[in-house]
Scaffold this motif. Structure first.
Motif, mmCIF file in Angstrom:
data_model
loop_
_atom_site.group_PDB
_atom_site.id
_atom_site.type_symbol
_atom_site.label_atom_id
_atom_site.label_comp_id
_atom_site.label_asym_id
_atom_site.label_seq_id
_atom_site.Cartn_x
_atom_site.Cartn_y
_atom_site.Cartn_z
ATOM 1 N N SER A 63 0.837 -1.215 0.000
ATOM 2 C CA SER A 63 0.000 0.000 0.000
ATOM 3 C C SER A 63 0.867 1.258 0.000
ATOM 4 C CB SER A 63 -0.884 0.053 1.254
ATOM 5 O OG SER A 63 -1.837 -0.972 1.222
ATOM 6 N N GLY A 64 0.417 2.259 -0.764
ATOM 7 C CA GLY A 64 1.124 3.535 -0.758
ATOM 8 C C GLY A 64 0.612 4.419 0.369
ATOM 9 N N MET A 65 -0.661 4.278 0.695
ATOM 10 C CA MET A 65 -1.281 5.070 1.766
ATOM 11 C C MET A 65 -1.680 4.135 2.911
ATOM 12 S SD MET A 65 -2.803 7.512 3.414
ATOM 13 C CE MET A 65 -2.517 8.998 2.505
ATOM 14 N N GLY A 66 -2.423 3.101 2.598
ATOM 15 C CA GLY A 66 -2.720 2.065 3.593
ATOM 16 C C GLY A 66 -3.802 2.426 4.599
ATOM 17 N N VAL A 67 -4.438 3.579 4.415
ATOM 18 C CA VAL A 67 -5.447 4.051 5.378
ATOM 19 C C VAL A 67 -6.738 4.378 4.620
ATOM 20 C CG1 VAL A 67 -6.011 5.921 6.994
ATOM 21 C CG2 VAL A 67 -3.660 5.085 6.824
ATOM 22 N N TYR A 68 -7.868 3.996 5.189
ATOM 23 C CA TYR A 68 -9.166 4.461 4.690
ATOM 24 C C TYR A 68 -9.967 4.947 5.888
ATOM 25 C CZ TYR A 68 -8.291 2.109 0.209
ATOM 26 O OH TYR A 68 -7.763 1.721 -1.006
ATOM 27 N N ALA A 69 -10.642 6.092 5.750
ATOM 28 C CA ALA A 69 -11.510 6.556 6.839
ATOM 29 C C ALA A 69 -12.800 5.741 6.813
ATOM 30 C CB ALA A 69 -11.823 8.037 6.654
ATOM 31 N N GLY A 127 -8.666 2.896 -16.577
ATOM 32 C CA GLY A 127 -8.550 3.480 -15.245
ATOM 33 C C GLY A 127 -7.307 2.970 -14.525
ATOM 34 N N GLU A 128 -7.284 3.184 -13.212
ATOM 35 C CA GLU A 128 -6.107 2.841 -12.416
ATOM 36 C C GLU A 128 -5.776 1.351 -12.530
ATOM 37 O OE1 GLU A 128 -6.608 3.954 -8.330
ATOM 38 O OE2 GLU A 128 -4.522 4.618 -8.216
ATOM 39 N N HIS A 129 -4.483 1.045 -12.603
ATOM 40 C CA HIS A 129 -3.988 -0.339 -12.655
ATOM 41 C C HIS A 129 -4.481 -1.100 -13.889
ATOM 42 C CE1 HIS A 129 -4.369 0.388 -8.083
ATOM 43 N NE2 HIS A 129 -3.129 0.699 -8.447
HETATM 44 C C1 CIR Z 1 -2.851 2.215 -1.227
HETATM 45 O O1 CIR Z 1 -2.685 2.617 -0.079
HETATM 46 O O2 CIR Z 1 -1.934 2.099 -2.043
HETATM 47 C C2 CIR Z 1 -4.248 1.833 -1.640
HETATM 48 N N1 CIR Z 1 -5.105 1.891 -0.509
HETATM 49 C C3 CIR Z 1 -4.777 2.731 -2.751
HETATM 50 C C4 CIR Z 1 -4.381 4.152 -2.636
HETATM 51 C C5 CIR Z 1 -4.820 4.913 -3.862
HETATM 52 N N2 CIR Z 1 -6.089 5.463 -3.624
HETATM 53 C C6 CIR Z 1 -7.050 5.361 -4.492
HETATM 54 O O3 CIR Z 1 -6.953 4.737 -5.532
HETATM 55 N N3 CIR Z 1 -8.132 6.033 -4.177
#
Ligand code: CIR
Ligand code: ADP
Length: 326
Positions: free
Chosen positions: A13-19, A282-284
């Motif tokens: 994960s790049g962020m690893g957090v969701y509210a 889209g993404e990925h």
């Molecule tokens: C991460 O932390 O890499 C994943 N949770 C995705 C982060 C990118 N966010 C998104 O596509 N909204």
């Protein structure tokens, strides 16, 4: 803790957090703000996001007359899209929703969509995936909507969203509103309660930006307040989208930068320009076989909406210059 579950289960994960709730951003502020500052590369002590859609306020960056016309950058008809993520303040965010919450949130939105249907500027249809909904569509029609880039895919395949609980209870509470011209679309029940977007094949970026601005005002007037934080702007499930919740993109062909079918060179050139490269789905997803990429400014937070659309125009110009150098 539920907010960190996706990061704990997905080491890449790049962020690893969701509210999980809009209030998480304030209740867990020291933790959230540190993660947000790190991801969004914010160097001030505190995050102070400002919302501003007024293109007049950035007129120094616009061509004379204010028209962001891609033909002036040597481009022909291009697929343009601007979207924002929004959440209703009256429900948990998608990671913490029960199946009933998902159905009730969709039912609230259906009331709003019935009002939109009456408006000549935004009138259209609602399509639901919820079993038993009066707006339920067949599996085949859903597949057709996905293929036409109108509806989103089952999110279960996205391991980050699945771990966060955001993909749970599929297909309950999932659907989309589509205007008659198919250029104004609202996703219901994806990563955020709502993803509101305008798309168009054309050459003038203002057309999608201005229509989206009008659409959001209309949506807010018919669906109630969207979750908003004083410091962080519009609240989204993923802190990467926080602030504007906006992604403005174009599909642009850069065959030299993508020679050999790889997006590595385009990404390397785009990163220092503050631009992101995505694939055609889209993404990925993979880039187009003809070298077409999805290009968008990377910033969402501590940037104003009007600045994002300028950044897209400037980014296209810079990327074209890099392509032409090869
Ligand atoms: C991460 O932390 O890499 C994943 N949770 C995705 C982060 C990118 N966010 C998104 O596509 N909204
Ligand atoms: P988001 O922008 O909502 O974060 P994605 O990157 O996954 O999500 O894209 C969602 C959908 O929007 C995909 O089907 C993608 O092909 C489509 N899309 C994105 N940008 C454009 C564009 N400029 N023109 C047409 N379709 C687009």
């Amino acid at each position: 803790m539920a907010c960190c579950k996706s990061g704990a289960e997905n080491a890449d994960s790049g962020m690893g957090v969701y509210a999980m709730y809009p209030s998480d951003y304030d209740d867990l502020k020291p933790y959230m703000e540190a993660a947000i500052k790190d991801y969004h590369k914010i160097t001030t002590e505190h995050v102070a996001h400002v919302t501003n859609w007024d293109l007049d306020s950035v007129k120094d960056r616009l061509p004379p007359g204010g028209k962001l016309d891609l033909t002036k950058l040597g481009l022909g008809m291009t697929s343009m899209r601007v979207r924002v993520g929004r959440n209703l303040s009256s429900f948990p965010l998608p990671g913490a929703m029960t199946q009933d919450d998902r159905k009730n949130m969709e039912a609230e939105m259906v009331k709003a969509f019935k009002q939109l249907m009456e408006d000549p500027a935004y009138g259209g249809n609602y399509y639901s995936l919820t079993p038993g909904s009066p707006f339920e569509v067949s599996e085949n029609f859903y597949k057709h909507l996905v293929k036409s880039h109108i509806m989103f895919k089952d999110m279960a395949a996205d391991t980050y969203l699945a771990s966060a609980g955001i993909a749970s209870d599929w297909p309950y509470g999932r659907g989309c509103y589509v205007s008659a011209d198919k250029q104004f679309i609202v996703w219901v029940g994806e990563e955020d309660h709502l993803r509101i977007m305008c798309m168009k094949k054309g050459t003038v970026l203002n057309e999608v930006f201005d229509r989206l601005n009008g659409a959001i005002k209309k949506m807010e007037s018919v669906s109630g307040n969207f979750a908003h934080s004083k410091d962080f702007g519009y609240v989204t499930s993923c802190p990467t989208n926080l602030g504007t919740g906006m992604r403005a993109s174009v599909h642009i062909q850069v065959p030299k930068l993508t020679a050999g079918g790889s997006d590595a060179k385009a990404k390397a050139v785009c990163k220092p320009l503050g631009l992101s490269v995505r694939g055609m789905g889209g993404e990925h997803t993979p880039i187009g076989a003809d070298g077409t990429i999805d290009l968008s400014p990377s910033a969402r937070l501590c940037i104003q909406e009007a600045e994002i659309i300028c950044a897209l125009y400037e980014g296209i110009r810079n990327l074209k210059a890099e392509e032409d150098k090869l």
